[in-house]
Design a protein around this motif. Structure first.
Motif, PDB file in Angstrom:
ATOM      1  N   MET A   1       0.849  -1.188   0.000  1.00 54.90           N
ATOM      2  CA  MET A   1       0.000   0.000   0.000  1.00 54.90           C
ATOM      3  C   MET A   1       0.887   1.240   0.000  1.00 54.90           C
ATOM      4  O   MET A   1       1.911   1.288   0.659  1.00 54.90           O
ATOM      5  CB  MET A   1      -0.908  -0.045   1.224  1.00 54.90           C
ATOM      6  CG  MET A   1      -1.788   1.175   1.408  1.00 54.90           C
ATOM      7  SD  MET A   1      -2.644   1.783  -0.049  1.00 54.90           S
ATOM      8  CE  MET A   1      -4.071   0.780  -0.075  1.00 54.90           C
ATOM      9  N   GLU A   2       0.439   2.196  -0.746  1.00 54.10           N
ATOM     10  CA  GLU A   2       1.192   3.442  -0.867  1.00 54.10           C
ATOM     11  C   GLU A   2       1.265   4.161   0.477  1.00 54.10           C
ATOM     12  O   GLU A   2       0.344   4.137   1.269  1.00 54.10           O
ATOM     13  CB  GLU A   2       0.508   4.335  -1.887  1.00 54.10           C
ATOM     14  CG  GLU A   2       1.240   5.634  -2.080  1.00 54.10           C
ATOM     15  CD  GLU A   2       0.602   6.482  -3.159  1.00 54.10           C
ATOM     16  OE1 GLU A   2       1.233   7.459  -3.540  1.00 54.10           O
ATOM     17  OE2 GLU A   2      -0.498   6.165  -3.600  1.00 54.10           O
ATOM     18  N   ASP A   3       2.362   4.795   0.711  1.00 53.86           N
ATOM     19  CA  ASP A   3       2.561   5.587   1.906  1.00 53.86           C
ATOM     20  C   ASP A   3       1.476   6.667   2.004  1.00 53.86           C
ATOM     21  O   ASP A   3       1.143   7.322   1.021  1.00 53.86           O
ATOM     22  CB  ASP A   3       3.955   6.211   1.813  1.00 53.86           C
ATOM     23  CG  ASP A   3       4.298   7.007   3.026  1.00 53.86           C
ATOM     24  OD1 ASP A   3       4.246   8.249   2.909  1.00 53.86           O
ATOM     25  OD2 ASP A   3       4.587   6.411   4.063  1.00 53.86           O
ATOM     26  N   LYS A   4       0.935   6.867   3.212  1.00 59.18           N
ATOM     27  CA  LYS A   4      -0.137   7.841   3.400  1.00 59.18           C
ATOM     28  C   LYS A   4       0.308   9.262   3.078  1.00 59.18           C
ATOM     29  O   LYS A   4      -0.489  10.065   2.592  1.00 59.18           O
ATOM     30  CB  LYS A   4      -0.685   7.766   4.822  1.00 59.18           C
ATOM     31  CG  LYS A   4      -1.557   6.559   5.054  1.00 59.18           C
ATOM     32  CD  LYS A   4      -2.189   6.616   6.416  1.00 59.18           C
ATOM     33  CE  LYS A   4      -3.090   5.416   6.629  1.00 59.18           C
ATOM     34  NZ  LYS A   4      -3.796   5.496   7.906  1.00 59.18           N
ATOM     35  N   ILE A   5       1.555   9.578   3.319  1.00 53.98           N
ATOM     36  CA  ILE A   5       2.054  10.927   3.014  1.00 53.98           C
ATOM     37  C   ILE A   5       1.993  11.179   1.512  1.00 53.98           C
ATOM     38  O   ILE A   5       1.565  12.252   1.071  1.00 53.98           O
ATOM     39  CB  ILE A   5       3.467  11.128   3.571  1.00 53.98           C
ATOM     40  CG1 ILE A   5       3.425  11.126   5.098  1.00 53.98           C
ATOM     41  CG2 ILE A   5       4.087  12.423   3.050  1.00 53.98           C
ATOM     42  CD1 ILE A   5       4.771  11.120   5.775  1.00 53.98           C
ATOM     43  N   MET A   6       2.391  10.187   0.729  1.00 56.68           N
ATOM     44  CA  MET A   6       2.328  10.348  -0.729  1.00 56.68           C
ATOM     45  C   MET A   6       0.882  10.459  -1.196  1.00 56.68           C
ATOM     46  O   MET A   6       0.571  11.257  -2.090  1.00 56.68           O
ATOM     47  CB  MET A   6       3.027   9.180  -1.430  1.00 56.68           C
ATOM     48  CG  MET A   6       4.538   9.178  -1.246  1.00 56.68           C
ATOM     49  SD  MET A   6       5.334  10.704  -1.825  1.00 56.68           S
ATOM     50  CE  MET A   6       4.982  10.616  -3.561  1.00 56.68           C
ATOM     51  N   LEU A   7      -0.004   9.682  -0.588  1.00 51.57           N
ATOM     52  CA  LEU A   7      -1.416   9.754  -0.943  1.00 51.57           C
ATOM     53  C   LEU A   7      -1.971  11.133  -0.588  1.00 51.57           C
ATOM     54  O   LEU A   7      -2.711  11.728  -1.375  1.00 51.57           O
ATOM     55  CB  LEU A   7      -2.206   8.644  -0.252  1.00 51.57           C
ATOM     56  CG  LEU A   7      -3.706   8.595  -0.540  1.00 51.57           C
ATOM     57  CD1 LEU A   7      -4.002   8.535  -2.036  1.00 51.57           C
ATOM     58  CD2 LEU A   7      -4.333   7.409   0.183  1.00 51.57           C
ATOM     59  N   LEU A   8      -1.607  11.659   0.573  1.00 45.79           N
ATOM     60  CA  LEU A   8      -2.057  13.008   0.953  1.00 45.79           C
ATOM     61  C   LEU A   8      -1.562  14.052  -0.041  1.00 45.79           C
ATOM     62  O   LEU A   8      -2.301  14.977  -0.399  1.00 45.79           O
ATOM     63  CB  LEU A   8      -1.588  13.366   2.362  1.00 45.79           C
ATOM     64  CG  LEU A   8      -2.440  12.817   3.497  1.00 45.79           C
ATOM     65  CD1 LEU A   8      -1.755  13.048   4.844  1.00 45.79           C
ATOM     66  CD2 LEU A   8      -3.822  13.446   3.491  1.00 45.79           C
ATOM     67  N   ARG A   9      -0.332  13.916  -0.497  1.00 44.93           N
ATOM     68  CA  ARG A   9       0.198  14.856  -1.490  1.00 44.93           C
ATOM     69  C   ARG A   9      -0.607  14.795  -2.787  1.00 44.93           C
ATOM     70  O   ARG A   9      -0.876  15.815  -3.416  1.00 44.93           O
ATOM     71  CB  ARG A   9       1.668  14.575  -1.769  1.00 44.93           C
ATOM     72  CG  ARG A   9       2.565  14.994  -0.635  1.00 44.93           C
ATOM     73  CD  ARG A   9       4.017  14.795  -0.973  1.00 44.93           C
ATOM     74  NE  ARG A   9       4.829  15.134   0.178  1.00 44.93           N
ATOM     75  CZ  ARG A   9       5.970  14.559   0.485  1.00 44.93           C
ATOM     76  NH1 ARG A   9       6.468  13.607  -0.298  1.00 44.93           N
ATOM     77  NH2 ARG A   9       6.651  14.921   1.543  1.00 44.93           N
ATOM     78  N   LYS A  10      -0.984  13.604  -3.188  1.00 48.64           N
ATOM     79  CA  LYS A  10      -1.788  13.450  -4.407  1.00 48.64           C
ATOM     80  C   LYS A  10      -3.173  14.061  -4.214  1.00 48.64           C
ATOM     81  O   LYS A  10      -3.705  14.714  -5.126  1.00 48.64           O
ATOM     82  CB  LYS A  10      -1.885  11.975  -4.799  1.00 48.64           C
ATOM     83  CG  LYS A  10      -0.562  11.447  -5.323  1.00 48.64           C
ATOM     84  CD  LYS A  10      -0.641  10.002  -5.724  1.00 48.64           C
ATOM     85  CE  LYS A  10       0.738   9.568  -6.203  1.00 48.64           C
ATOM     86  NZ  LYS A  10       0.742   8.342  -6.939  1.00 48.64           N
ATOM     87  N   VAL A  43      -7.616  10.237   5.335  1.00 53.76           N
ATOM     88  CA  VAL A  43      -6.237   9.726   5.228  1.00 53.76           C
ATOM     89  C   VAL A  43      -5.347  10.345   6.301  1.00 53.76           C
ATOM     90  O   VAL A  43      -4.465   9.677   6.838  1.00 53.76           O
ATOM     91  CB  VAL A  43      -5.672   9.967   3.807  1.00 53.76           C
ATOM     92  CG1 VAL A  43      -4.202   9.598   3.725  1.00 53.76           C
ATOM     93  CG2 VAL A  43      -6.468   9.157   2.783  1.00 53.76           C
ATOM     94  N   SER A  44      -5.595  11.595   6.649  1.00 59.65           N
ATOM     95  CA  SER A  44      -4.768  12.249   7.670  1.00 59.65           C
ATOM     96  C   SER A  44      -5.174  11.843   9.085  1.00 59.65           C
ATOM     97  O   SER A  44      -4.499  12.185  10.048  1.00 59.65           O
ATOM     98  CB  SER A  44      -4.842  13.772   7.525  1.00 59.65           C
ATOM     99  OG  SER A  44      -6.131  14.235   7.859  1.00 59.65           O
TER     100      SER A  44
END
Length: 89
Positions: A1-10, A43-44
């Motif tokens: 699963m993608e890192d949550k920080i990267m998902l938040l950036r997207k 997500v956060s």
């Protein structure tokens, strides 16, 4: 699963791109923006509300931004975000 920080950036990138369309009063953009805002909170770890129901922003984005618009990359980003958030949910 993608890192949550990267998902938040997207998610934040998609919000920045859809915001001008939403602020012009375009209903599909407003719906996508509301769902993205909820996703950002979820997500956060700070969701503002309960889930708004099944996420539909990917379908709206593909229809409005890709098929009938000129933003296929944004449509793909929004669809990706929806899938990633659904996988976490």
């Amino acid at each position: 699963m993608e890192d949550k920080i990267m998902l938040l950036r997207k998610i934040q990138s998609a919000i920045q791109q859809i915001q001008p369309l939403s602020s012009k009063g375009w209903p599909p953009g407003q719906s996508i923006l509301r769902q993205l805002a909820w996703c950002e909170g979820f997500v956060s770890g700070c969701p503002s509300d309960t889930a708004p129901g099944p996420l539909s922003m990917g379908l709206i984005a593909i229809r409005e931004l890709d098929m009938y618009g000129d933003k296929p990359d944004l449509a793909l980003l929004i669809s990706y975000i929806q899938d990633a958030v659904n996988a976490l949910h």
